[in-house]
Enzyme design. Structure first.
Site, PDB file in Angstrom:
ATOM      1  N   HIS A 253     -19.572 -46.585  -2.339  1.00 31.06           N
ATOM      2  CA  HIS A 253     -19.897 -47.812  -3.074  1.00 31.06           C
ATOM      3  C   HIS A 253     -18.811 -48.057  -4.125  1.00 31.06           C
ATOM      4  CE1 HIS A 253     -21.900 -50.704  -5.649  1.00 31.06           C
ATOM      5  NE2 HIS A 253     -22.700 -50.960  -4.628  1.00 31.06           N
TER       6      HIS A 253
ATOM      7  N   ASN B 176     -30.616 -51.402  -2.626  1.00 30.31           N
ATOM      8  CA  ASN B 176     -29.917 -50.402  -3.432  1.00 30.31           C
ATOM      9  C   ASN B 176     -30.390 -50.533  -4.884  1.00 30.31           C
ATOM     10  OD1 ASN B 176     -28.124 -48.738  -4.721  1.00 30.31           O
ATOM     11  ND2 ASN B 176     -26.301 -49.965  -4.271  1.00 30.31           N
ATOM     12  N   TRP B 177     -31.246 -49.594  -5.285  1.00 26.06           N
ATOM     13  CA  TRP B 177     -31.816 -49.675  -6.639  1.00 26.06           C
ATOM     14  C   TRP B 177     -30.868 -49.125  -7.698  1.00 26.06           C
ATOM     15  CZ3 TRP B 177     -37.441 -47.652  -5.258  1.00 26.06           C
ATOM     16  CH2 TRP B 177     -38.068 -48.631  -4.466  1.00 26.06           C
ATOM     17  N   LYS B 178     -29.780 -48.534  -7.264  1.00 23.97           N
ATOM     18  CA  LYS B 178     -28.772 -47.984  -8.187  1.00 23.97           C
ATOM     19  C   LYS B 178     -29.440 -47.072  -9.231  1.00 23.97           C
ATOM     20  CE  LYS B 178     -25.941 -51.996  -7.204  1.00 23.97           C
ATOM     21  NZ  LYS B 178     -24.878 -52.902  -7.606  1.00 23.97           N
TER      22      LYS B 178
ATOM     23  N   GLY C 212     -28.764 -55.480  -4.201  1.00 28.62           N
ATOM     24  CA  GLY C 212     -28.963 -54.744  -5.440  1.00 28.62           C
ATOM     25  C   GLY C 212     -29.980 -55.433  -6.327  1.00 28.62           C
ATOM     26  N   GLY C 213     -29.497 -56.265  -7.239  1.00 28.23           N
ATOM     27  CA  GLY C 213     -30.338 -56.903  -8.253  1.00 28.23           C
ATOM     28  C   GLY C 213     -31.604 -57.555  -7.718  1.00 28.23           C
TER      29      GLY C 213
ATOM     30  N   GLU D  76     -18.944 -48.971  -7.069  1.00 28.82           N
ATOM     31  CA  GLU D  76     -19.211 -48.424  -8.404  1.00 28.82           C
ATOM     32  C   GLU D  76     -18.810 -46.945  -8.473  1.00 28.82           C
ATOM     33  OE1 GLU D  76     -23.255 -49.772  -8.496  1.00 28.82           O
ATOM     34  OE2 GLU D  76     -22.554 -51.826  -8.774  1.00 28.82           O
TER      35      GLU D  76
ATOM     36  N   SER E 140     -24.582 -59.947  -4.618  1.00 25.47           N
ATOM     37  CA  SER E 140     -25.344 -61.100  -5.108  1.00 25.47           C
ATOM     38  C   SER E 140     -26.126 -61.828  -4.017  1.00 25.47           C
ATOM     39  CB  SER E 140     -24.420 -62.071  -5.859  1.00 25.47           C
ATOM     40  OG  SER E 140     -23.927 -61.442  -7.034  1.00 25.47           O
TER      41      SER E 140
ATOM     42  N   GLY F 103     -23.253 -57.947  -8.458  1.00 21.10           N
ATOM     43  CA  GLY F 103     -23.946 -58.037  -9.734  1.00 21.10           C
ATOM     44  C   GLY F 103     -23.645 -59.288 -10.544  1.00 21.10           C
TER      45      GLY F 103
ATOM     46  N   GLU G 236     -18.605 -55.449   0.811  1.00 24.77           N
ATOM     47  CA  GLU G 236     -19.073 -55.749  -0.539  1.00 24.77           C
ATOM     48  C   GLU G 236     -17.889 -56.111  -1.435  1.00 24.77           C
ATOM     49  OE1 GLU G 236     -23.203 -54.134  -1.328  1.00 24.77           O
ATOM     50  OE2 GLU G 236     -21.785 -52.713  -2.139  1.00 24.77           O
TER      51      GLU G 236
HETATM   52  P1  PGA Z   1     -25.996 -56.939  -6.163  1.00 23.84           P
HETATM   53  O1  PGA Z   1     -25.495 -55.468  -5.714  1.00 23.84           O
HETATM   54  O2  PGA Z   1     -26.904 -57.448  -5.071  1.00 23.84           O
HETATM   55  O3  PGA Z   1     -26.710 -56.735  -7.455  1.00 23.84           O
HETATM   56  O4  PGA Z   1     -24.773 -57.783  -6.281  1.00 23.84           O
HETATM   57  C1  PGA Z   1     -25.175 -55.191  -4.388  1.00 23.84           C
HETATM   58  C2  PGA Z   1     -24.616 -53.799  -4.252  1.00 23.84           C
HETATM   59  O5  PGA Z   1     -23.886 -53.325  -5.140  1.00 23.84           O
HETATM   60  O6  PGA Z   1     -24.896 -53.118  -3.254  1.00 23.84           O
END
Ligand code: PGA
Length: 255
Positions: free
Chosen positions: A99, A10-12, A239-240, A101, A218, A177, A171
């Site tokens: 998600h 997930n590159w957001k 993500g990250g 966010e 994470s 994050g 999640e």
């Molecule tokens: P993260 O994000 O790996 O940076 O914690 C995961 C996500 O929000 O899908």
């Protein structure tokens, strides 16, 4: 485990269009060179403006395409929205829905998430339904209650029989994050609750055949094995750690 582990990147909103193409090319090369397709199913979720060019950049690497969201209508006067039908045209397979966010910043509700899930399934897309508790909810001992409520609402009216598949992503909001993942033991406790909820909504056979549970929050090269090895989740949402080709290849190599 009936499937290869599934890794969703997930590159957001982290990468521009050109950056997305560069990263997709690098990932495609690494995936092919290490023959990772034999061991892991990978799909990347760039931002909407990069979907078409990323698809081209992935070429025949075997890496799939995912979207970060979709609206619930097929077409019409919905300024700013992107429909599942449009995503289908771009060969998108997975769509991240609900998600945290989006729940937090865009005020997405369980009811909106449910409409998105139904729309994705109706268009042959596999929804990746995200659920997870906040820190306050965890500290109040409500993690299981919260994820059960979110999942039950998101899947209300869903039938798995004709579905192209379903992914449920656990999640925990307080982990995303932060660089500090939940312990695999705690993740498995919630994954068990989610699996039971799925079996209650559908059937054990349908869940085994068509649903996958993944963990997100994470995930990095040092902890990914601990999550997947337990056997309760069959993949991860990253993500990250998916934003840099070398680090991400190192993560995939762990599987
Ligand atoms: P993260 O994000 O790996 O940076 O914690 C995961 C996500 O929000 O899908």
């Amino acid at each position: 485990m009936p499937h290869k582990p599934l890794v969703l990147a997930n590159w957001k909103m982290n990468l521009g269009v050109a950056e997305s193409v560069t990263l997709a090319r690098a990932m495609g090369r690494a995936y092919v060179a290490a023959k990772l397709g034999r061991r892991v199913e990978l799909a990347v979720a760039p931002a909407f403006p990069a979907l078409a060019v990323v698809r081209a950049a992935l070429g025949r690497s075997g890496i799939g395409l995912a979207a970060q969201d979709a609206f619930w209508k097929a077409a019409g006067p919905y300024t700013g929205e992107v429909s599942p039908a449009m995503l289908r045209e771009l060969n998108v397979r997975y769509v991240i829905v609900g998600h945290s966010e989006r729940r937090q910043y865009l005020k997405e509700t369980d009811a909106m998430v449910q409409q998105k899930v139904l729309a994705c399934l109706a268009h042959g897309l596999v929804p990746v339904v995200c659920v997870g508790e906040t820190l306050a909810e965890r500290q109040a001992g409500q993690a299981a209650t919260v994820v059960t409520r979110q999942l039950t609402a998101a899947l209300s009216g869903v039938t798995l029989a004709a579905a192209p598949g379903l992914v449920v992503a656990y999640e925990p909001v307080w982990v995303i994050g932060t660089g500090k993942a939940i312990t695999p033991h705690d993740a498995e406790a919630v994954a068990t609750v989610l699996r039971r909820t799925l079996v209650g909504l559908f059937s054990a056979a349908a869940v085994r055949r068509q649903a996958r549970l993944v963990y997100g929050g994470s995930v990095d090269p040092t902890n990914i094995r601990a999550f997947v090895d337990g056997g309760l989740v069959s993949g991860v949402l990253v993500g990250g750690a998916s934003l840099e080709a070398k680090r991400f290849a190192a993560l995939l190599q762990q599987l």
